[in-house]
Design a protein around this motif. Sequence first.
Motif, mmCIF file in Angstrom:
data_model
loop_
_atom_site.group_PDB
_atom_site.id
_atom_site.type_symbol
_atom_site.label_atom_id
_atom_site.label_comp_id
_atom_site.label_asym_id
_atom_site.label_seq_id
_atom_site.Cartn_x
_atom_site.Cartn_y
_atom_site.Cartn_z
ATOM 1 N N HIS A 126 1.037 -1.192 0.056
ATOM 2 C CA HIS A 126 0.050 0.037 -0.235
ATOM 3 C C HIS A 126 0.963 1.007 0.024
ATOM 4 O O HIS A 126 0.420 2.185 -0.661
ATOM 5 N N HIS A 127 1.988 1.246 0.855
ATOM 6 C CA HIS A 127 2.656 2.543 1.046
ATOM 7 C C HIS A 127 3.486 2.655 -0.364
ATOM 8 O O HIS A 127 3.741 3.972 -0.995
ATOM 9 N N LEU A 128 3.957 1.399 -0.855
ATOM 10 C CA LEU A 128 4.734 1.634 -2.236
ATOM 11 C C LEU A 128 3.764 2.190 -3.429
ATOM 12 O O LEU A 128 4.158 3.072 -4.312
ATOM 13 N N THR A 129 2.715 1.820 -3.370
ATOM 14 C CA THR A 129 1.670 2.020 -4.690
ATOM 15 C C THR A 129 1.196 3.375 -4.260
ATOM 16 O O THR A 129 0.781 4.075 -5.239
ATOM 17 N N HIS A 130 1.224 4.140 -3.243
ATOM 18 C CA HIS A 130 0.645 5.416 -2.993
ATOM 19 C C HIS A 130 1.647 6.381 -2.597
ATOM 20 O O HIS A 130 1.463 7.341 -2.215
ATOM 21 N N SER A 131 3.170 5.969 -3.077
ATOM 22 C CA SER A 131 4.184 6.874 -2.878
ATOM 23 C C SER A 131 4.775 7.206 -4.256
ATOM 24 O O SER A 131 4.911 6.593 -5.214
ATOM 25 N N PRO A 132 5.283 8.414 -4.420
ATOM 26 C CA PRO A 132 6.135 8.643 -5.754
ATOM 27 C C PRO A 132 7.152 7.643 -6.011
ATOM 28 O O PRO A 132 7.956 7.404 -5.075
ATOM 29 N N PRO A 133 7.170 7.282 -7.197
ATOM 30 C CA PRO A 133 8.704 6.281 -7.369
ATOM 31 C C PRO A 133 9.913 6.892 -7.293
ATOM 32 O O PRO A 133 10.020 8.123 -7.590
ATOM 33 N N ASP A 134 10.561 5.966 -6.552
ATOM 34 C CA ASP A 134 12.067 6.567 -6.451
ATOM 35 C C ASP A 134 12.961 5.350 -7.075
ATOM 36 O O ASP A 134 12.494 4.252 -7.407
ATOM 37 N N PRO A 135 14.238 5.520 -7.078
ATOM 38 C CA PRO A 135 15.364 4.616 -7.707
ATOM 39 C C PRO A 135 15.015 3.229 -6.783
ATOM 40 O O PRO A 135 14.819 3.253 -5.535
ATOM 41 N N GLY A 136 14.677 2.154 -7.224
ATOM 42 C CA GLY A 136 14.609 0.818 -6.891
ATOM 43 C C GLY A 136 13.203 0.614 -6.320
ATOM 44 O O GLY A 136 12.838 -0.643 -5.790
ATOM 45 N N HIS A 137 12.399 1.590 -6.807
ATOM 46 C CA HIS A 137 10.778 1.274 -6.402
ATOM 47 C C HIS A 137 10.213 0.179 -7.198
ATOM 48 O O HIS A 137 9.706 -0.738 -6.445
ATOM 49 N N ALA A 138 10.821 -0.221 -8.467
ATOM 50 C CA ALA A 138 10.220 -1.389 -9.164
ATOM 51 C C ALA A 138 10.588 -2.784 -8.339
ATOM 52 O O ALA A 138 9.660 -3.807 -8.205
ATOM 53 N N ASP A 139 11.802 -2.747 -8.008
ATOM 54 C CA ASP A 139 12.387 -3.833 -7.372
ATOM 55 C C ASP A 139 11.902 -3.873 -6.083
ATOM 56 O O ASP A 139 11.358 -5.219 -5.779
ATOM 57 N N ASP A 140 11.440 -3.008 -5.428
ATOM 58 C CA ASP A 140 11.052 -3.155 -3.841
ATOM 59 C C ASP A 140 9.577 -3.573 -4.109
ATOM 60 O O ASP A 140 9.114 -4.596 -3.451
ATOM 61 N N LEU A 141 8.859 -3.195 -5.226
ATOM 62 C CA LEU A 141 7.490 -3.824 -5.549
ATOM 63 C C LEU A 141 7.518 -4.821 -5.823
ATOM 64 O O LEU A 141 6.424 -5.969 -5.143
ATOM 65 N N GLN A 142 8.148 -5.518 -6.625
ATOM 66 C CA GLN A 142 8.445 -6.607 -6.886
ATOM 67 C C GLN A 142 8.890 -7.760 -5.802
ATOM 68 O O GLN A 142 8.119 -8.989 -5.607
ATOM 69 N N HIS A 143 9.760 -7.192 -4.897
ATOM 70 C CA HIS A 143 9.962 -8.040 -3.719
ATOM 71 C C HIS A 143 8.764 -8.175 -2.587
ATOM 72 O O HIS A 143 8.560 -9.237 -2.032
ATOM 73 N N THR A 144 7.848 -7.133 -2.705
ATOM 74 C CA THR A 144 7.030 -6.986 -1.556
ATOM 75 C C THR A 144 5.823 -8.079 -1.953
ATOM 76 O O THR A 144 5.300 -8.677 -1.518
ATOM 77 N N LEU A 145 5.616 -7.880 -3.588
ATOM 78 C CA LEU A 145 4.650 -9.108 -3.899
ATOM 79 C C LEU A 145 5.131 -10.566 -3.988
ATOM 80 O O LEU A 145 4.162 -11.004 -3.378
#
Length: 173
Positions: free
Chosen positions: A97-116
């Motif tokens: 939830h935090h990641l999807t409602h925060s502005p993307p930053d470096p490593g955002h896609a990797d963090d999102l994938q890891h969290t999923l």
Amino acid sequence: MNELAGIADRLPLAWQIHPAPRPSTSEDLEDAVRDLTRHFTYLAYTVASRDRQAQRYPARYTPQLREGTAALARAATPTGRALAALGEAVTAAGHLHHLTHSPPDPGHADDLQHTLIALNGHVTQARTQLFTAARQLRADAHRLLTTQTPPASAALTTLAVTAAPSSPRGRSR
């Protein structure tokens, strides 16, 4: 046992959890935690109350009650593990939830994938533990029921029973 399997069946499957989570994912987790907590509390209460019963009324505490209590107590371990996995899933859902409602930053896609991946793993672990508990309870119930079934009397087992014909051709007109 059926309720535990039902909770597992209602958990979201891996393909139903997305980077932009649908609101029902968190709601599904909330419902599962609530239902599972109620069942886990029932297990603990039953074991404790039967222990009190055995101490107060030892003559009434039958071997069947003792075996049934032991079966419920054994189910507490996988049920507790499922509850712990759901706790981890809630944490991962909150991070998602935090990641999807925060502005993307470096490593955002990797963090999102890891969290999923973590969220899916925790939900899968909870589902596995719930099915383990349900399967264990079902096996214990079957074992207890078959050992408690009184043997049929000899008079009933020696009577021959003839079956009625199943097709109209075998019946007299």
